[in-house]
Design an enzyme around this catalytic site. Sequence first.
Site, PDB file in Angstrom:
ATOM      1  CE  LYS A 177      13.905 -11.871  -9.041  1.00 55.23           C
ATOM      2  NZ  LYS A 177      13.341 -12.251  -7.911  1.00 55.23           N
ATOM      3  CG  HIS A 183      16.748 -38.000  -3.331  1.00 52.73           C
ATOM      4  ND1 HIS A 183      16.847 -39.246  -2.764  1.00 52.73           N
ATOM      5  CD2 HIS A 183      18.067 -37.682  -3.475  1.00 52.73           C
ATOM      6  CE1 HIS A 183      18.080 -39.652  -2.751  1.00 52.73           C
ATOM      7  NE2 HIS A 183      18.722 -38.472  -3.319  1.00 52.73           N
ATOM      8  CG  ASN A 237       0.888   0.229   4.352  1.00 51.33           C
ATOM      9  OD1 ASN A 237       0.443  -1.001   4.109  1.00 51.33           O
ATOM     10  ND2 ASN A 237       2.015   0.393   4.087  1.00 51.33           N
ATOM     11  N   GLY A 238      -1.234  -1.410   6.670  1.00 54.21           N
ATOM     12  CA  GLY A 238      -1.247  -2.278   7.727  1.00 54.21           C
ATOM     13  C   GLY A 238      -2.338  -3.012   8.275  1.00 54.21           C
ATOM     14  NE  ARG A 275       4.848   1.472   0.056  1.00 56.67           N
ATOM     15  CZ  ARG A 275       5.592   1.214   1.072  1.00 56.67           C
ATOM     16  NH1 ARG A 275       7.089   1.368   0.670  1.00 56.67           N
ATOM     17  NH2 ARG A 275       5.519   0.816   2.087  1.00 56.67           N
ATOM     18  CD  GLU A 319      16.225 -14.291  -6.778  1.00 56.60           C
ATOM     19  OE1 GLU A 319      15.855 -13.250  -7.543  1.00 56.60           O
ATOM     20  OE2 GLU A 319      15.672 -14.670  -5.646  1.00 56.60           O
ATOM     21  CB  CYS A 368      -1.022   0.160   1.470  1.00 52.83           C
ATOM     22  SG  CYS A 368      -2.255  -1.200   1.199  1.00 52.83           S
ATOM     23  CD  GLU A 383       9.463 -12.596  -7.593  1.00 57.17           C
ATOM     24  OE1 GLU A 383       9.312 -11.920  -6.453  1.00 57.17           O
ATOM     25  OE2 GLU A 383      10.417 -12.467  -8.171  1.00 57.17           O
ATOM     26  CE  LYS A 441      11.423  -3.690  -4.989  1.00 58.58           C
ATOM     27  NZ  LYS A 441      12.095  -4.770  -5.764  1.00 58.58           N
ATOM     28  CD1 TRP A 462      -0.365  -6.452  -3.088  1.00 54.91           C
ATOM     29  CD2 TRP A 462      -0.886  -6.744  -0.887  1.00 54.91           C
ATOM     30  NE1 TRP A 462      -0.231  -7.805  -2.963  1.00 54.91           N
ATOM     31  CE2 TRP A 462      -0.386  -8.087  -1.437  1.00 54.91           C
ATOM     32  CE3 TRP A 462      -0.955  -7.024   0.503  1.00 54.91           C
ATOM     33  CZ2 TRP A 462      -0.373  -9.381  -0.888  1.00 54.91           C
ATOM     34  CZ3 TRP A 462      -1.059  -8.266   0.990  1.00 54.91           C
ATOM     35  CH2 TRP A 462      -0.631  -9.387   0.332  1.00 54.91           C
TER      36      TRP A 462
END
Length: 610
Positions: free
Chosen positions: A487, A506, A100-101, A27, A483, A2, A490, A605, A74
Amino acid sequence: MCGIVGYIGSQNALPLLLNGLHRLEYRGYDSAGVALWTDEGIWMQKAAGKIAELERILPAEPPQSTLGIGHTRWATHGEPNSVNAHPHCDCGRRIAVVHNGIIENFPLLRDELIRKGHTFQSQTDSEVLCHLFEEYLERGMELGEAVRQGLACVQGTYGLAIIDRDHPDTLVAARNGSPLVIGHGEEEFFLASDAAPLVGVIKSVTYLDDGELAVLTRSGMTVRTIENCPVDKHSEPIDLDLQQIEKSGYAHFMLKEIMEQPSTLADTLRGRLMWEEGTARLGGIEHDFESLLYARRIVLTACGTSWHSALIGEFMFEEMLGIPVEVEYASEFRYRNPIVNDDSVVIAISQSGETADTLAAIREAKRKRSKVYGICNVVGSSIARETDAGVYLHAGPEIGVASTKAFTSQVTVLALITLLLGRMRSISSARGRELVSELQAIPGKIRTILEQHEEIRQIAEIHQYVRNCLYLGRGYNYPVALEGALKLKEIAYVHAEGYPAAEIKHGPIALIDNQMPVVVIATRDSIYEKILSNIEEVRARSGRVIAIATEGDQEIKKHAQYVIYVPQTIEMLSPLLTIIPLQLFAYYMAILRNCDVDQPRNLAKSVTVE
C-alpha cells in the site's frame, strides 16, 4: 486496464461517453479520446493525460451525434501521448477503433499491411486493427463481417468497439480476454468495459464472452462467435446503485472504501454465519462441495493484494484443516507446469474477476482436470463464469486503484470457507461457535480502529519525508506486513518491503538506521515474545519502531516510539484488524506527499493484460 465506452441510440452521445469515461478512469488514465459518427465523417478528439485534459480541449460546440465510442488508456505499446491515444483510424479515416488488450502478432500484421500500402501513425499494437478491418471493408463487406474476418487473423487479447463512416446505424463490439458489457435501453445500447458507467442509466446488461462479436443497432443486437456461429445471449439486472460508485462526501474513493469496511464485512458475512451449529453457509459452493471437502491438496492462486489474502488463507487452511496448501502467483502458474490434477483443488482470488493472469491460471488448472473455485467481487465477471463454483465478496464496487475493502472481504471469505470445512472435518461445535462469534464482532472492532484515524495521520505526518520503510510481521501477520508495504509503495511512492520479522537478521537488518521507520505488527498472540525480541534488534540499530499492538498492552510502549492499538481477537482473524491502521497510514502518507491517491502513477485497477 483501459476503459471502453460506446453508445448508439437517440441521445447526444458525447456527454454520455464522457460521463462513462470518468466512471472508468480507474482502469487507466494515461490518455483519453472519443470518436463520433457525423454526416461529414468520423470526428475525433484525443489528449494525453486524464479525461479532464480531453474535456479541456473539446470545442465549445462539439458535433451532435447519436453514435460514438470513447477510451481511457493504460499504456502498453507506445508512450502516453495524443498520437498513441485511442481511438485509432485507418488510412482513409473511415473507421475508428478503441481497444483494450494486446495484439501479440501485431508486428507481422503491421509489416504485411505496410507492404499493401497502409500508413501507420502511432506506436501502438492497436492501430493494426483499423487497417486490418479497412482491408475487409474495401471488399464490400458489412462492418460486422469485416471485423469478424479481420479478428480471425489476430492473436492476442482484445475488448473492441468499432464505428464506420459508411455504417451510421451500427456499433460493433468484440471480446477475447478483455471484458465488455452491453447495456440495454429503449431503442439504444450502451457499451462499457464494466458496469460502472451504466449504473443509473440502464437496468439490464449482457456480458460478452470470449470469442464473441456483437453488432448493435438502434433496433436490436445480434451476437455471433468469431467462427460465425450464432449465440443466444440473455440480459440480467445491474446489481449496483449510484451511491456505491460515488465518493459520498469523502475526499477520495480510497478513504471512503477504508471507512466502509465495517459495513462491507457485515455484507460479506450477512446470511452466512450459523451460530447454533457453529458453522457457515456458502450457497455458491454447496452444489459442488465434495471436491473441496475431500481435496488432498489446495492451490490458492492470485496476484497483488489478492495474493496476500491467499497467503493468509494458506495459514488458515493448514492450521484448521490439516490440508497441504500452496500459494501461487497467477502470473507464473501456467508457465511452470504446475502439479495439479483431479485430486487437487485450485481456488482463484480476484477482486475484479477479470485479472488476465488469474484467468490464465484457471484455464491451465482446468486443462489439468483440477476442480476450480473462485473468490471474486464482481457479479457476472469472467472468473465467476469460468470457475466450477465460488463465493462472491459482496463488498460493493471498489473504485480506488489500491485495494482495501476487497482485501478484508477476501480474508473474511477464506475464514468462512475454513469454518465450513473445519466443522465438517475436525473442528468442534464449541470451537465453531467461537469463530462465529469472533467473525460477528469484527465489523465493530474495525470501527474502533477507524476512530483513531487522526492519531494515525499524526504518525504519518512525522514520517512523510522518509524514502524507505520496513514492515515486519510473524505468522498470520506476515502477509499483513507484505500488504502494508505494498500500500505504501502503491500510493505514497515510498520504497517499502515486508518481511517475516525473524528474517531481518538474514540481510535486511543492514538497511536499518535512525532514518528507517520499521512498522512491526506486534499483537499479543502465540509468538508475542518473539516479536518483542525482533523489535529490540531493530532498536539496537537505532531504527524507529511503529508498533501495531493489542489494546491494553502497556509493555509495548517500552519497545516502540509509536503505538497504534487494535482490539483483541483470535489469532486467525487478526489480519482483519491489523491491516486497517496500515491502510490509513499509507493513505495519509500519500496525502501529505501530494500523491494522487485514487489514481497512482503507472497503475490501473483491473489488470486485464499480461
